[in-house]
Design a protein around this motif. Structure first.
Motif, PDB file in Angstrom:
ATOM      1  N   PRO A  54       0.810  -1.235   0.000  1.00 21.70           N
ATOM      2  CA  PRO A  54       0.000   0.000   0.000  1.00 21.70           C
ATOM      3  C   PRO A  54       0.833   1.270   0.000  1.00 21.70           C
ATOM      4  O   PRO A  54       0.381   2.307  -0.498  1.00 21.70           O
ATOM      5  CB  PRO A  54      -0.812  -0.125   1.291  1.00 21.70           C
ATOM      6  CG  PRO A  54      -0.936  -1.587   1.513  1.00 21.70           C
ATOM      7  CD  PRO A  54       0.372  -2.180   1.038  1.00 21.70           C
ATOM      8  N   ARG A  55       2.058   1.192   0.540  1.00 24.70           N
ATOM      9  CA  ARG A  55       2.919   2.380   0.539  1.00 24.70           C
ATOM     10  C   ARG A  55       3.261   2.820  -0.879  1.00 24.70           C
ATOM     11  O   ARG A  55       3.532   3.994  -1.134  1.00 24.70           O
ATOM     12  CB  ARG A  55       4.198   2.076   1.325  1.00 24.70           C
ATOM     13  CG  ARG A  55       5.057   3.314   1.613  1.00 24.70           C
ATOM     14  CD  ARG A  55       6.311   2.968   2.377  1.00 24.70           C
ATOM     15  NE  ARG A  55       6.022   2.641   3.771  1.00 24.70           N
ATOM     16  CZ  ARG A  55       6.080   1.412   4.282  1.00 24.70           C
ATOM     17  NH1 ARG A  55       6.392   0.386   3.494  1.00 24.70           N
ATOM     18  NH2 ARG A  55       5.816   1.197   5.546  1.00 24.70           N
ATOM     19  N   ASP A  56       3.234   1.845  -1.810  1.00 18.75           N
ATOM     20  CA  ASP A  56       3.552   2.140  -3.212  1.00 18.75           C
ATOM     21  C   ASP A  56       2.307   2.478  -4.025  1.00 18.75           C
ATOM     22  O   ASP A  56       2.388   2.655  -5.245  1.00 18.75           O
ATOM     23  CB  ASP A  56       4.271   0.942  -3.846  1.00 18.75           C
ATOM     24  CG  ASP A  56       5.554   0.593  -3.103  1.00 18.75           C
ATOM     25  OD1 ASP A  56       6.223   1.539  -2.640  1.00 18.75           O
ATOM     26  OD2 ASP A  56       5.857  -0.607  -2.965  1.00 18.75           O
ATOM     27  N   MET A  57       1.175   2.523  -3.363  1.00 19.38           N
ATOM     28  CA  MET A  57      -0.078   2.888  -4.032  1.00 19.38           C
ATOM     29  C   MET A  57      -0.570   4.203  -3.453  1.00 19.38           C
ATOM     30  O   MET A  57      -0.012   4.712  -2.475  1.00 19.38           O
ATOM     31  CB  MET A  57      -1.110   1.774  -3.874  1.00 19.38           C
ATOM     32  CG  MET A  57      -0.686   0.449  -4.518  1.00 19.38           C
ATOM     33  SD  MET A  57      -1.968  -0.827  -4.453  1.00 19.38           S
ATOM     34  CE  MET A  57      -1.785  -1.429  -2.768  1.00 19.38           C
ATOM     35  N   GLY A  58      -1.622   4.752  -4.052  1.00 19.28           N
ATOM     36  CA  GLY A  58      -2.082   6.043  -3.559  1.00 19.28           C
ATOM     37  C   GLY A  58      -3.518   6.335  -3.875  1.00 19.28           C
ATOM     38  O   GLY A  58      -4.372   5.434  -3.884  1.00 19.28           O
ATOM     39  N   ALA A  59      -3.794   7.607  -4.174  1.00 16.05           N
ATOM     40  CA  ALA A  59      -5.169   8.074  -4.353  1.00 16.05           C
ATOM     41  C   ALA A  59      -5.886   7.323  -5.464  1.00 16.05           C
ATOM     42  O   ALA A  59      -7.074   6.992  -5.326  1.00 16.05           O
ATOM     43  CB  ALA A  59      -5.161   9.568  -4.645  1.00 16.05           C
ATOM     44  N   LEU A  60      -5.199   7.025  -6.560  1.00 15.75           N
ATOM     45  CA  LEU A  60      -5.839   6.357  -7.691  1.00 15.75           C
ATOM     46  C   LEU A  60      -6.354   4.987  -7.300  1.00 15.75           C
ATOM     47  O   LEU A  60      -7.513   4.654  -7.559  1.00 15.75           O
ATOM     48  CB  LEU A  60      -4.844   6.229  -8.855  1.00 15.75           C
ATOM     49  CG  LEU A  60      -5.367   5.467 -10.090  1.00 15.75           C
ATOM     50  CD1 LEU A  60      -6.561   6.190 -10.692  1.00 15.75           C
ATOM     51  CD2 LEU A  60      -4.247   5.301 -11.116  1.00 15.75           C
ATOM     52  N   GLU A  61      -5.499   4.188  -6.645  1.00 14.03           N
ATOM     53  CA  GLU A  61      -5.901   2.829  -6.270  1.00 14.03           C
ATOM     54  C   GLU A  61      -7.011   2.835  -5.222  1.00 14.03           C
ATOM     55  O   GLU A  61      -7.962   2.051  -5.300  1.00 14.03           O
ATOM     56  CB  GLU A  61      -4.687   2.048  -5.745  1.00 14.03           C
ATOM     57  CG  GLU A  61      -3.656   1.679  -6.792  1.00 14.03           C
ATOM     58  CD  GLU A  61      -2.721   2.820  -7.127  1.00 14.03           C
ATOM     59  OE1 GLU A  61      -1.877   2.630  -8.021  1.00 14.03           O
ATOM     60  OE2 GLU A  61      -2.827   3.895  -6.493  1.00 14.03           O
ATOM     61  N   VAL A  62      -6.902   3.716  -4.241  1.00 15.48           N
ATOM     62  CA  VAL A  62      -7.928   3.783  -3.189  1.00 15.48           C
ATOM     63  C   VAL A  62      -9.267   4.208  -3.785  1.00 15.48           C
ATOM     64  O   VAL A  62     -10.310   3.630  -3.489  1.00 15.48           O
ATOM     65  CB  VAL A  62      -7.494   4.755  -2.073  1.00 15.48           C
ATOM     66  CG1 VAL A  62      -8.643   4.997  -1.097  1.00 15.48           C
ATOM     67  CG2 VAL A  62      -6.281   4.200  -1.330  1.00 15.48           C
ATOM     68  N   THR A  63      -9.250   5.215  -4.651  1.00 15.85           N
ATOM     69  CA  THR A  63     -10.489   5.688  -5.283  1.00 15.85           C
ATOM     70  C   THR A  63     -11.100   4.614  -6.168  1.00 15.85           C
ATOM     71  O   THR A  63     -12.320   4.414  -6.163  1.00 15.85           O
ATOM     72  CB  THR A  63     -10.205   6.950  -6.116  1.00 15.85           C
ATOM     73  OG1 THR A  63      -9.632   7.960  -5.271  1.00 15.85           O
ATOM     74  CG2 THR A  63     -11.492   7.488  -6.732  1.00 15.85           C
ATOM     75  N   GLN A  64     -10.269   3.910  -6.920  1.00 14.31           N
ATOM     76  CA  GLN A  64     -10.780   2.830  -7.776  1.00 14.31           C
ATOM     77  C   GLN A  64     -11.400   1.720  -6.938  1.00 14.31           C
ATOM     78  O   GLN A  64     -12.445   1.167  -7.310  1.00 14.31           O
ATOM     79  CB  GLN A  64      -9.644   2.268  -8.635  1.00 14.31           C
ATOM     80  CG  GLN A  64      -9.200   3.196  -9.749  1.00 14.31           C
ATOM     81  CD  GLN A  64      -8.032   2.631 -10.542  1.00 14.31           C
ATOM     82  OE1 GLN A  64      -7.312   1.743 -10.067  1.00 14.31           O
ATOM     83  NE2 GLN A  64      -7.838   3.140 -11.751  1.00 14.31           N
ATOM     84  N   PHE A  65     -10.770   1.395  -5.829  1.00 13.78           N
ATOM     85  CA  PHE A  65     -11.290   0.346  -4.952  1.00 13.78           C
ATOM     86  C   PHE A  65     -12.644   0.744  -4.371  1.00 13.78           C
ATOM     87  O   PHE A  65     -13.601  -0.045  -4.381  1.00 13.78           O
ATOM     88  CB  PHE A  65     -10.285   0.080  -3.828  1.00 13.78           C
ATOM     89  CG  PHE A  65     -10.739  -0.946  -2.832  1.00 13.78           C
ATOM     90  CD1 PHE A  65     -10.839  -2.287  -3.173  1.00 13.78           C
ATOM     91  CD2 PHE A  65     -11.077  -0.573  -1.536  1.00 13.78           C
ATOM     92  CE1 PHE A  65     -11.252  -3.240  -2.250  1.00 13.78           C
ATOM     93  CE2 PHE A  65     -11.487  -1.507  -0.606  1.00 13.78           C
ATOM     94  CZ  PHE A  65     -11.580  -2.847  -0.962  1.00 13.78           C
TER      95      PHE A  65
END
Length: 339
Positions: A54-65
């Motif tokens: 998750p440290r390598d992910m951000g707003a895009l992944e969270v919003t898509q989820f």
């Protein structure tokens, strides 16, 4: 970077989540829910075969989820909010990241609904269809306005027969409060306490571990969980393994027992309204207001922080009382005269 209050020792992400939750004294249910959503989030983002931290992910992944949950899974507003809270907890409290995009995530608005409330006759029929411990527990919840877990977590020391009160410990928001002890359940509750005493004596004689006690009291007072005053008013019939400490001990009654009993009793009483254990609490508040009890008193008995939360029951009263007379009734009450 946002400094975390506790630095987890484990190298595994999900274990880190559990460590921080336990450090903050969150409930076991919260821990299970947050771990579930973090695991779901990581696996969903790695569905293409590339697992990322998750440290390598951000707003895009969270919003898509979150968008997937709303549009594809069609989850409820409360479930959506729980998933969002879990991810915010992960980034802020576990990973120590308080990035600008976290504050921009929009929570779905929870619809304001009028709760289902039973009439006094329906309450009587519902309680009459219950037996034994389930009947006593349901009567206590309706007679005091306690939540289900507040009733199940009652300890012997918190029942005061002389003053006719119950002390509700560590309720929602970590607050304590005092509620009335209905005289109608006085004798049945004394009998329940006697039965609990027998279970406590059996556990003591067999050398079993004492019941769970809050926070670090078991460290400061190792024998506290074995004392009679800390024993459950509604103990479980069998021992079980504590999911956190892995110690075999006696828990309180499992919450699903009353939930199932209420559903069966509702069907037996032929109540067509939606009925759950929480309906007893809604009915308690509404019936008190109907009898003229001050709303501030009801607020204190329910343990609401803000009176605006308690105000929902005034809307229930308006519906139950018929509110304002319809102009159709005034029209049909007098003969029509057309000039």
């Amino acid at each position: 970077m946002n400094p975390v209050a506790y630095l987890p020792q484990s190298k595994r992400l999900l274990e880190q989540v559990s460590e921080v939750i336990r450090y903050k004294h969150y409930s076991l249910k919260t821990e299970q829910a947050y771990v579930y959503w973090v695991r779901f989030f990581v696996r969903w983002c790695g569905r293409a075969g590339e697992m990322r931290h998750p440290r390598d992910m951000g707003a895009l992944e969270v919003t898509q989820f979150l968008t997937m949950l709303a549009n594809e899974r069609r989850v409820s507003v409360s479930t959506h909010n729980q998933a969002l809270s879990s991810l915010l907890f992960l980034y802020r409290e576990v990973l120590g990241l308080d990035l600008p995009w976290l504050t921009e995530l929009q929570r779905p608005t929870r619809p304001r609904r009028i709760p289902s409330v039973l009439t006094t006759a329906e309450i009587g029929a519902l309680l009459g269809a219950l037996e034994g411990e389930m009947a006593l527990l349901a009567k206590l919840l309706y007679g005091t306005g306690m939540r289900l877990m507040e009733g199940l977590r009652l300890r012997i020391k918190d029942v005061d027969f002389d003053r006719q009160v119950l002390v509700v410990r560590q309720a929602k928001g970590g607050k304590d409060r005092v509620v009335m002890l209905p005289r109608a359940v006085h004798d049945a509750l004394k009998m329940q306490v006697s039965q609990a005493r027998a279970a406590w004596a059996h556990d003591r004689e067999a050398g079993f571990a004492g019941v769970e006690v809050p926070d670090a009291l078991s460290v400061k007072y190792p024998d506290l969980g074995r004392r009679w005053g800390w024993f459950w008013v509604f103990p479980a019939p069998h021992l079980s393994v504590d999911p956190r400490s892995q110690i075999e001990r006696r828990h309180h009654l499992y919450e699903e027992r009353l939930q199932r009993a209420i559903k069966l009793a509702s069907a037996a009483a032929r109540i067509i309204k939606p009925v759950s254990v929480h309906t007893l609490r809604h009915s308690f508040a509404t019936h008190l207001l109907q009898s003229g009890t001050d709303i501030r008193t009801v607020q204190e008995l329910l343990g609401h922080s803000d009176v605006s939360t308690t105000m929902i029951y005034t809307h229930v009263l308006k519906v139950a009382a018929g509110g304002t007379a319809s102009p159709l009734d005034a029209l049909t009450a007098q003969p029509l005269s057309i000039q």
